[in-house]
Design a protein around this motif. Structure first.
Motif, PDB file in Angstrom:
ATOM      1  N   LEU A 119      11.407 -42.514  35.614  1.00 36.26           N
ATOM      2  CA  LEU A 119      12.046 -43.730  35.093  1.00 36.26           C
ATOM      3  C   LEU A 119      13.256 -43.379  34.234  1.00 36.26           C
ATOM      4  CD1 LEU A 119      12.127 -46.794  34.724  1.00 36.26           C
ATOM      5  CD2 LEU A 119      10.486 -46.522  32.858  1.00 36.26           C
TER       6      LEU A 119
ATOM      7  N   ASN B 231      17.016 -44.572  35.120  1.00 33.92           N
ATOM      8  CA  ASN B 231      17.798 -45.358  34.159  1.00 33.92           C
ATOM      9  C   ASN B 231      19.096 -44.666  33.785  1.00 33.92           C
ATOM     10  OD1 ASN B 231      16.204 -47.652  33.984  1.00 33.92           O
ATOM     11  ND2 ASN B 231      14.891 -46.762  32.411  1.00 33.92           N
ATOM     12  N   GLU B 232      19.057 -43.359  33.655  1.00 31.00           N
ATOM     13  CA  GLU B 232      20.267 -42.605  33.323  1.00 31.00           C
ATOM     14  C   GLU B 232      21.301 -42.727  34.447  1.00 31.00           C
ATOM     15  OE1 GLU B 232      21.297 -37.942  32.864  1.00 31.00           O
ATOM     16  OE2 GLU B 232      19.583 -38.663  31.709  1.00 31.00           O
TER      17      GLU B 232
ATOM     18  N   GLU C 107      21.409 -45.087  36.844  1.00 31.35           N
ATOM     19  CA  GLU C 107      21.786 -46.478  37.073  1.00 31.35           C
ATOM     20  C   GLU C 107      22.582 -47.083  35.926  1.00 31.35           C
ATOM     21  OE1 GLU C 107      17.967 -48.133  37.927  1.00 31.35           O
ATOM     22  OE2 GLU C 107      17.927 -47.261  39.933  1.00 31.35           O
ATOM     23  N   ALA C 108      22.501 -46.518  34.737  1.00 31.05           N
ATOM     24  CA  ALA C 108      23.239 -47.044  33.589  1.00 31.05           C
ATOM     25  C   ALA C 108      24.743 -46.964  33.819  1.00 31.05           C
ATOM     26  CB  ALA C 108      22.860 -46.293  32.317  1.00 31.05           C
TER      27      ALA C 108
ATOM     28  N   ARG D  16      13.963 -52.405  37.205  1.00 30.82           N
ATOM     29  CA  ARG D  16      14.531 -51.456  36.236  1.00 30.82           C
ATOM     30  C   ARG D  16      15.768 -52.042  35.565  1.00 30.82           C
ATOM     31  NH1 ARG D  16      13.473 -48.203  40.580  1.00 30.82           N
ATOM     32  NH2 ARG D  16      15.686 -47.918  41.042  1.00 30.82           N
ATOM     33  N   LEU D  17      16.587 -52.758  36.320  1.00 29.36           N
ATOM     34  CA  LEU D  17      17.770 -53.397  35.753  1.00 29.36           C
ATOM     35  C   LEU D  17      17.361 -54.404  34.690  1.00 29.36           C
ATOM     36  CD1 LEU D  17      20.825 -53.905  35.726  1.00 29.36           C
ATOM     37  CD2 LEU D  17      20.477 -55.540  37.586  1.00 29.36           C
TER      38      LEU D  17
ATOM     39  N   ARG E 194      16.271 -52.544  31.570  1.00 28.32           N
ATOM     40  CA  ARG E 194      17.406 -52.044  30.782  1.00 28.32           C
ATOM     41  C   ARG E 194      18.097 -53.186  30.056  1.00 28.32           C
ATOM     42  NH1 ARG E 194      18.045 -49.234  35.271  1.00 28.32           N
ATOM     43  NH2 ARG E 194      19.784 -50.462  36.064  1.00 28.32           N
TER      44      ARG E 194
ATOM     45  N   SER F 248      18.897 -48.488  25.511  1.00 29.00           N
ATOM     46  CA  SER F 248      19.128 -48.546  26.948  1.00 29.00           C
ATOM     47  C   SER F 248      20.142 -47.527  27.444  1.00 29.00           C
ATOM     48  CB  SER F 248      19.575 -49.950  27.366  1.00 29.00           C
ATOM     49  OG  SER F 248      20.780 -50.295  26.730  1.00 29.00           O
TER      50      SER F 248
END
Length: 94
Positions: free
Chosen positions: A52, A56-57, A59-60, A81-82, A85, A93
C-alpha cells in the motif's frame, strides 16, 4: 545466492519477495475487478502495508485519472486508494 522470484517486469526485490501474490497471474491485479482469490491473498499477505505504501507513493505523483489505472494492490482498488489518500491530511498523504 538463491534466485529471486520474478515478475513480468523482472526480479522481485525487497519486501516484494514475501508478497503472497508472487507467481499469480498478472491479470488478477490489472484491469477489471480482481477475482476472490486475489482479494483473499491480499487479506492474509504479510507485506500488505508495504504494498500500500509503494502504491500510494507511485500514485501520489499521478493525476487522479492516471492513478485510477493502477490496478488492485494491498487489497484495494485504485479508486479506493485514491479516496484513502484524499481523506488523509496533507501531511500524511505525501
Amino acid at each position: 545466492m538463491a534466485e529471486l522470484p520474478t515478475s513480468t517486469s523482472g526480479p522481485i526485490r525487497g519486501w516484494q519477495r514475501w508478497a503472497a501474490c508472487v507467481g499469480t497471474p498478472m491479470a488478477w491485479w490489472i484491469g477489471g475487478t480482481p477475482p476472490k482469490e486475489a482479494k483473499d491473498l491480499c487479506r492474509r499477505c504479510p507485506v500488505r502495508r508495504s504494498c500500500l505504501a509503494e502504491a500510494n507513493e507511485i500514485e501520489a505523483d499521478l493525476g487522479p485519472t492516471d492513478a485510477k489505472t493502477q490496478g488492485f494492490r494491498a487489497g484495494l482498488s485504485a479508486v479506493q486508494r485514491l479516496r484513502l489518500r484524499q481523506s488523509l491530511p496533507d501531511s500524511l498523504s505525501a
